[in-house]
Design a protein around this motif. Structure first.
Motif, PDB file in Angstrom:
ATOM      1  N   VAL A   1     110.102-118.998  -6.075  1.00  0.00           N
ATOM      2  CA  VAL A   1     110.802-117.721  -6.150  1.00  0.00           C
ATOM      3  C   VAL A   1     109.815-116.675  -6.634  1.00  0.00           C
ATOM      4  N   ASN A   2     109.880-115.508  -6.031  1.00  0.00           N
ATOM      5  CA  ASN A   2     109.011-114.409  -6.418  1.00  0.00           C
ATOM      6  C   ASN A   2     109.875-113.195  -6.749  1.00  0.00           C
ATOM      7  N   LEU A   3     109.591-112.570  -7.871  1.00  0.00           N
ATOM      8  CA  LEU A   3     110.259-111.314  -8.240  1.00  0.00           C
ATOM      9  C   LEU A   3     109.199-110.221  -8.207  1.00  0.00           C
ATOM     10  N   SER A   4     109.339-109.307  -7.253  1.00  0.00           N
ATOM     11  CA  SER A   4     108.337-108.250  -7.094  1.00  0.00           C
ATOM     12  C   SER A   4     108.481-107.198  -8.186  1.00  0.00           C
ATOM     13  N   GLN A   5     107.479-106.353  -8.306  1.00  0.00           N
ATOM     14  CA  GLN A   5     107.518-105.264  -9.280  1.00  0.00           C
ATOM     15  C   GLN A   5     108.643-104.279  -8.975  1.00  0.00           C
ATOM     16  N   GLN A   6     109.082-104.267  -7.722  1.00  0.00           N
ATOM     17  CA  GLN A   6     110.189-103.377  -7.332  1.00  0.00           C
ATOM     18  C   GLN A   6     111.553-104.018  -7.613  1.00  0.00           C
ATOM     19  N   GLY A   7     111.554-105.220  -8.194  1.00  0.00           N
ATOM     20  CA  GLY A   7     112.799-105.903  -8.518  1.00  0.00           C
ATOM     21  C   GLY A   7     113.425-106.651  -7.359  1.00  0.00           C
ATOM     22  N   ILE A   8     112.641-106.913  -6.327  1.00  0.00           N
ATOM     23  CA  ILE A   8     113.146-107.635  -5.159  1.00  0.00           C
ATOM     24  C   ILE A   8     112.848-109.121  -5.338  1.00  0.00           C
ATOM     25  N   THR A   9     113.890-109.945  -5.233  1.00  0.00           N
ATOM     26  CA  THR A   9     113.743-111.387  -5.362  1.00  0.00           C
ATOM     27  C   THR A   9     113.590-112.011  -3.989  1.00  0.00           C
ATOM     28  N   GLU A  10     112.584-112.901  -3.873  1.00  0.00           N
ATOM     29  CA  GLU A  10     112.334-113.614  -2.626  1.00  0.00           C
ATOM     30  C   GLU A  10     112.279-115.106  -2.910  1.00  0.00           C
ATOM     31  N   HIS A  11     112.933-115.886  -2.031  1.00  0.00           N
ATOM     32  CA  HIS A  11     112.854-117.348  -2.092  1.00  0.00           C
ATOM     33  C   HIS A  11     111.960-117.804  -0.946  1.00  0.00           C
TER      34      HIS A  11
END
Length: 188
Positions: free
Chosen positions: A16-26
């Motif tokens: 899981v990645n949480l970008s600096q823009q607050g977007i969560t990606e699996h």
């Protein structure tokens, strides 16, 4: 955000990645028949967007690489989060896989026929909505008769991950154990 534990994510290789823009990606890994990582399916949580990195055309069912061939039970789910939720709710007993592209992916089930047939029981556990019920019917048509059962999921919560998120683990297990024998239509 899906109530999936770190241990479960590790079992399936999901990150899981949480970008600096607050977007969560699996990121869901997909492998070929030889066990080589060939693609990742990315799910952007905000907006429920999906994209692929690599070529998943020759990949096996999600999770297939995490379990040896054969055993008492294998459960086929509609999506990766449902697959991992089932694994987690049953404390890692049994094998759990999912379709690559939801109900639009019967080719992967056909391609995995030998692996699926190595299990004593094949449990189909897809969404409880109308497309899910149609998907279950189509999956049953390509699986070995006599060992395939379908979990009768309600419309709400409609899938395994919803049961996990709502803390309804025992209710889900009861539904799973009550899965009904299914046979393809028109087969005597």
């Amino acid at each position: 955000d899906r109530s999936i534990s770190l241990d479960t994510c590790k079992k399936f290789g999901v990150t899981v990645n949480l970008s600096q823009q607050g977007i969560t990606e699996h990121f869901y890994p997909y492998y070929d028949q030889e066990g080589n990582l060939i693609a990742y399916k990315k799910r952007t949580v905000n907006g429920k967007l999906f994209s692929w990195t690599g070529d998943a055309k020759d990949s096996v069912l999600f999770g297939m690489n995490a379990f040896p061939k054969g055993g008492r039970y294998v459960t086929i789910c509609e999506g990766e989060a449902d697959c991992m939720a089932c694994y987690q709710m049953f404390s890692g007993t049994g094998a759990y896989v999912s379709l690559k592209n939801g109900c639009n992916d019967l080719k992967a089930v056909k391609d995995a026929y030998e692996w699926l047939d190595s299990f004593e029981n094949i449990i189909v556990c897809v969404d409880g909505d109308s497309p899910g019920r149609e998907c279950a019917r189509k999956i049953v048509e390509v699986l070995p008769p006599g060992k395939t059962k379908v979990v009768k999921m309600p419309e709400s919560p409609k899938d395994a991950n919803d049961f996990l998120k709502q803390g309804k683990v025992e209710e889900f297990k009861k539904l799973w154990w009550q899965a009904e024998d299914q046979r393809p239509e028109d087969v005597v």
